[in-house]
Design a protein around this motif. Structure first.
Motif, PDB file in Angstrom:
ATOM      1  N   ARG A   1      32.533  14.172  90.612  1.00 37.41           N
ATOM      2  CA  ARG A   1      32.952  12.936  90.116  1.00 37.41           C
ATOM      3  C   ARG A   1      34.071  12.401  91.133  1.00 37.41           C
ATOM      4  NH1 ARG A   1      33.466  16.066  85.354  1.00 37.41           N
ATOM      5  NH2 ARG A   1      35.768  15.512  85.358  1.00 37.41           N
ATOM      6  N   LYS A   2      34.810  13.253  91.589  1.00 39.20           N
ATOM      7  CA  LYS A   2      36.196  12.756  92.470  1.00 39.20           C
ATOM      8  C   LYS A   2      35.374  12.082  93.774  1.00 39.20           C
ATOM      9  CE  LYS A   2      40.159  13.691  90.854  1.00 39.20           C
ATOM     10  NZ  LYS A   2      41.315  12.597  90.572  1.00 39.20           N
ATOM     11  N   SER A   3      34.571  12.910  94.350  1.00 40.02           N
ATOM     12  CA  SER A   3      34.113  12.361  95.868  1.00 40.02           C
ATOM     13  C   SER A   3      33.240  11.000  95.731  1.00 40.02           C
ATOM     14  CB  SER A   3      33.204  13.470  96.177  1.00 40.02           C
ATOM     15  OG  SER A   3      32.036  13.512  95.676  1.00 40.02           O
ATOM     16  N   THR A   4      32.914  10.623  94.253  1.00 40.74           N
ATOM     17  CA  THR A   4      31.997   9.401  94.262  1.00 40.74           C
ATOM     18  C   THR A   4      32.599   8.218  93.358  1.00 40.74           C
ATOM     19  OG1 THR A   4      30.830  10.421  92.320  1.00 40.74           O
ATOM     20  CG2 THR A   4      29.826  10.768  94.563  1.00 40.74           C
ATOM     21  N   GLY A   5      33.554   8.621  92.612  1.00 41.50           N
ATOM     22  CA  GLY A   5      33.990   7.797  91.637  1.00 41.50           C
ATOM     23  C   GLY A   5      33.312   7.464  90.394  1.00 41.50           C
ATOM     24  N   ALA A   6      32.168   8.315  90.185  1.00 44.49           N
ATOM     25  CA  ALA A   6      31.164   8.221  88.994  1.00 44.49           C
ATOM     26  C   ALA A   6      31.362   9.212  87.978  1.00 44.49           C
ATOM     27  CB  ALA A   6      29.842   8.173  89.655  1.00 44.49           C
ATOM     28  N   PRO A   7      31.060   8.925  86.778  1.00 41.38           N
ATOM     29  CA  PRO A   7      31.182  10.105  85.774  1.00 41.38           C
ATOM     30  C   PRO A   7      30.411  11.188  85.730  1.00 41.38           C
ATOM     31  CG  PRO A   7      30.213   7.918  84.881  1.00 41.38           C
ATOM     32  CD  PRO A   7      30.478   7.571  86.251  1.00 41.38           C
ATOM     33  N   ALA A   8      29.269  10.904  86.570  1.00 39.56           N
ATOM     34  CA  ALA A   8      28.209  12.039  86.929  1.00 39.56           C
ATOM     35  C   ALA A   8      27.469  11.133  87.976  1.00 39.56           C
ATOM     36  CB  ALA A   8      27.276  12.331  85.729  1.00 39.56           C
ATOM     37  N   VAL A   9      26.739  12.346  88.732  1.00 33.17           N
ATOM     38  CA  VAL A   9      25.899  11.724  89.647  1.00 33.17           C
ATOM     39  C   VAL A   9      24.662  12.649  89.885  1.00 33.17           C
ATOM     40  CG1 VAL A   9      27.910  11.675  91.405  1.00 33.17           C
ATOM     41  CG2 VAL A   9      26.723  13.817  91.445  1.00 33.17           C
TER      42      VAL A   9
ATOM     43  N   THR B   1      29.659  14.725 102.870  1.00 35.99           N
ATOM     44  CA  THR B   1      29.744  13.571 103.764  1.00 35.99           C
ATOM     45  C   THR B   1      29.725  12.263 103.479  1.00 35.99           C
ATOM     46  OG1 THR B   1      27.241  13.414 104.091  1.00 35.99           O
ATOM     47  CG2 THR B   1      28.210  15.429 105.272  1.00 35.99           C
ATOM     48  N   PHE B   2      30.294  11.292 104.414  1.00 31.94           N
ATOM     49  CA  PHE B   2      30.133   9.819 104.011  1.00 31.94           C
ATOM     50  C   PHE B   2      30.078   9.106 105.383  1.00 31.94           C
ATOM     51  CE2 PHE B   2      34.679  11.428 104.529  1.00 31.94           C
ATOM     52  CZ  PHE B   2      35.006  10.338 105.213  1.00 31.94           C
ATOM     53  N   CYS B   3      29.654   7.731 105.224  1.00 36.95           N
ATOM     54  CA  CYS B   3      29.851   6.911 106.016  1.00 36.95           C
ATOM     55  C   CYS B   3      31.412   6.408 106.641  1.00 36.95           C
ATOM     56  CB  CYS B   3      29.045   5.890 105.956  1.00 36.95           C
ATOM     57  SG  CYS B   3      29.035   4.459 107.329  1.00 36.95           S
ATOM     58  N   LYS B   4      31.653   6.690 107.717  1.00 35.56           N
ATOM     59  CA  LYS B   4      33.122   6.212 108.026  1.00 35.56           C
ATOM     60  C   LYS B   4      33.298   4.825 108.147  1.00 35.56           C
ATOM     61  CE  LYS B   4      32.262   6.813 113.037  1.00 35.56           C
ATOM     62  NZ  LYS B   4      32.285   5.241 113.310  1.00 35.56           N
ATOM     63  N   ASP B   5      32.165   4.080 108.261  1.00 33.28           N
ATOM     64  CA  ASP B   5      32.241   2.700 108.380  1.00 33.28           C
ATOM     65  C   ASP B   5      32.415   1.860 107.122  1.00 33.28           C
ATOM     66  OD1 ASP B   5      32.199   2.581 111.318  1.00 33.28           O
ATOM     67  OD2 ASP B   5      30.243   3.061 111.014  1.00 33.28           O
ATOM     68  N   CYS B   6      31.290   2.195 106.235  1.00 28.97           N
ATOM     69  CA  CYS B   6      31.379   1.409 104.786  1.00 28.97           C
ATOM     70  C   CYS B   6      31.823   2.522 103.763  1.00 28.97           C
ATOM     71  CB  CYS B   6      29.870   1.029 104.300  1.00 28.97           C
ATOM     72  SG  CYS B   6      28.702   2.326 104.283  1.00 28.97           S
ATOM     73  N   GLY B   7      32.137   3.835 103.967  1.00 26.04           N
ATOM     74  CA  GLY B   7      32.401   4.527 102.851  1.00 26.04           C
ATOM     75  C   GLY B   7      31.543   5.301 102.000  1.00 26.04           C
ATOM     76  N   THR B   8      30.235   4.896 102.189  1.00 27.02           N
ATOM     77  CA  THR B   8      29.232   5.253 101.125  1.00 27.02           C
ATOM     78  C   THR B   8      29.358   6.992 101.232  1.00 27.02           C
ATOM     79  OG1 THR B   8      27.885   3.574 101.538  1.00 27.02           O
ATOM     80  CG2 THR B   8      26.650   5.391 100.711  1.00 27.02           C
ATOM     81  N   PRO B   9      29.346   7.513  99.897  1.00 28.76           N
ATOM     82  CA  PRO B   9      28.959   8.920  99.937  1.00 28.76           C
ATOM     83  C   PRO B   9      27.534   9.336 100.127  1.00 28.76           C
ATOM     84  CG  PRO B   9      30.315   8.184  97.925  1.00 28.76           C
ATOM     85  CD  PRO B   9      29.800   6.956  98.839  1.00 28.76           C
ATOM     86  N   ILE B  10      27.331  10.095 101.211  1.00 32.43           N
ATOM     87  CA  ILE B  10      26.021  10.582 101.731  1.00 32.43           C
ATOM     88  C   ILE B  10      25.488  11.738 100.875  1.00 32.43           C
ATOM     89  CG2 ILE B  10      24.463  10.899 103.530  1.00 32.43           C
ATOM     90  CD1 ILE B  10      25.439   8.039 103.535  1.00 32.43           C
ATOM     91  N   SER B  11      26.215  12.952 100.995  1.00 29.02           N
ATOM     92  CA  SER B  11      25.553  14.190 100.617  1.00 29.02           C
ATOM     93  C   SER B  11      26.575  15.067 100.208  1.00 29.02           C
ATOM     94  CB  SER B  11      24.802  14.824 101.663  1.00 29.02           C
ATOM     95  OG  SER B  11      25.447  15.093 102.949  1.00 29.02           O
ATOM     96  N   TYR B  12      26.189  16.205  99.787  1.00 23.51           N
ATOM     97  CA  TYR B  12      26.669  17.644  99.447  1.00 23.51           C
ATOM     98  C   TYR B  12      25.906  18.569 100.073  1.00 23.51           C
ATOM     99  CZ  TYR B  12      27.379  21.672  96.577  1.00 23.51           C
ATOM    100  OH  TYR B  12      27.505  22.881  95.941  1.00 23.51           O
ATOM    101  N   GLU B  13      26.657  19.253 100.933  1.00 27.99           N
ATOM    102  CA  GLU B  13      26.251  20.397 101.846  1.00 27.99           C
ATOM    103  C   GLU B  13      26.620  21.678 101.574  1.00 27.99           C
ATOM    104  OE1 GLU B  13      25.859  18.824 105.821  1.00 27.99           O
ATOM    105  OE2 GLU B  13      25.415  16.783 105.127  1.00 27.99           O
ATOM    106  N   ALA B  14      25.828  22.826 101.193  1.00 30.32           N
ATOM    107  CA  ALA B  14      26.425  23.951 101.131  1.00 30.32           C
ATOM    108  C   ALA B  14      25.397  24.964 100.975  1.00 30.32           C
ATOM    109  CB  ALA B  14      27.000  24.160  99.697  1.00 30.32           C
ATOM    110  N   GLU B  15      25.543  26.260 101.020  1.00 28.85           N
ATOM    111  CA  GLU B  15      24.725  27.291 100.544  1.00 28.85           C
ATOM    112  C   GLU B  15      24.535  27.345  99.273  1.00 28.85           C
ATOM    113  OE1 GLU B  15      23.503  31.302  99.657  1.00 28.85           O
ATOM    114  OE2 GLU B  15      25.572  30.739  99.599  1.00 28.85           O
ATOM    115  N   TRP B  16      22.975  27.534  98.986  1.00 23.43           N
ATOM    116  CA  TRP B  16      22.913  27.784  97.468  1.00 23.43           C
ATOM    117  C   TRP B  16      21.854  28.771  97.497  1.00 23.43           C
ATOM    118  CZ3 TRP B  16      18.676  26.326  94.454  1.00 23.43           C
ATOM    119  CH2 TRP B  16      18.818  26.466  92.933  1.00 23.43           C
ATOM    120  N   ASN B  17      21.797  29.827  96.625  1.00 22.31           N
ATOM    121  CA  ASN B  17      20.832  30.824  96.292  1.00 22.31           C
ATOM    122  C   ASN B  17      20.152  31.220  97.978  1.00 22.31           C
ATOM    123  OD1 ASN B  17      20.720  30.913  93.650  1.00 22.31           O
ATOM    124  ND2 ASN B  17      19.485  29.040  93.278  1.00 22.31           N
TER     125      ASN B  17
END
Length: 149
Positions: free
Chosen positions: A37-45, A74-90
């Motif tokens: 929510r914090k990284s996108t400004g949305a109530p859910a993603v 990650t996000f675009c440094k030019d327009c600010g678009t949130p791009i991804s969540y990256e992590a180790e999962w399972n």
């Protein structure tokens, strides 16, 4: 089970970052966690998750932010678009693209809700998708299919 495309492309709002995958996603999920929510400004993603090894960035370089231990956003440094969540999962390195970054977001309906315990009380997706109170482990059964839980 939804049939997802075996090839997909996407990118940021200004077009300076582009990516593609040549496999179907591992899963597509609503995430209700505070970090999303914090990284996108949305109530859910909703994110579309792939194995990192299957993703090719064809244009640009995304800016990374370590939002918590082992997690990069990650996000675009030019327009600010949130791009991804990256992590180790399972045991795998995964990259979850926010569905709005996909060129054809209609092709990626969500399969489940994760971190449902953290959802905003006033946000209710009226569906009967499985709900996981936390981030599920592989092959975990849902905590509920009831939106109120």
């Amino acid at each position: 089970m939804t049939d997802y495309p075996n090839k997909a492309e996407g990118g940021c709002f200004c077009g300076n970052i582009r990516f593609e995958v040549a496999v179907g996603p591992d899963y597509v999920a609503y995430c209700h966690c505070k970090s999303c929510r914090k990284s996108t400004g949305a109530p859910a993603v909703v994110y579309v998750t792939y194995q990192q090894k299957d993703v090719i960035f064809t244009k640009g370089k995304r800016k990374k932010f370590a939002s918590s231990e082992g997690v990069s956003r990650t996000f675009c440094k030019d327009c600010g678009t949130p791009i991804s969540y990256e992590a180790e999962w399972n045991g795998n390195n995964v990259i979850g693209f926010f569905v709005g970054t996909m060129d054809e977001p209609d092709f990626f309906p969500a399969q489940k809700h994760v971190a449902h315990r953290e959802r905003l009380t006033w946000f209710d997706a009226s569906d009967n998708l499985p709900r996981f109170l936390e981030f599920p482990r592989k092959d975990q059964v849902p905590d509920s299919k009831n939106p109120a839980v």
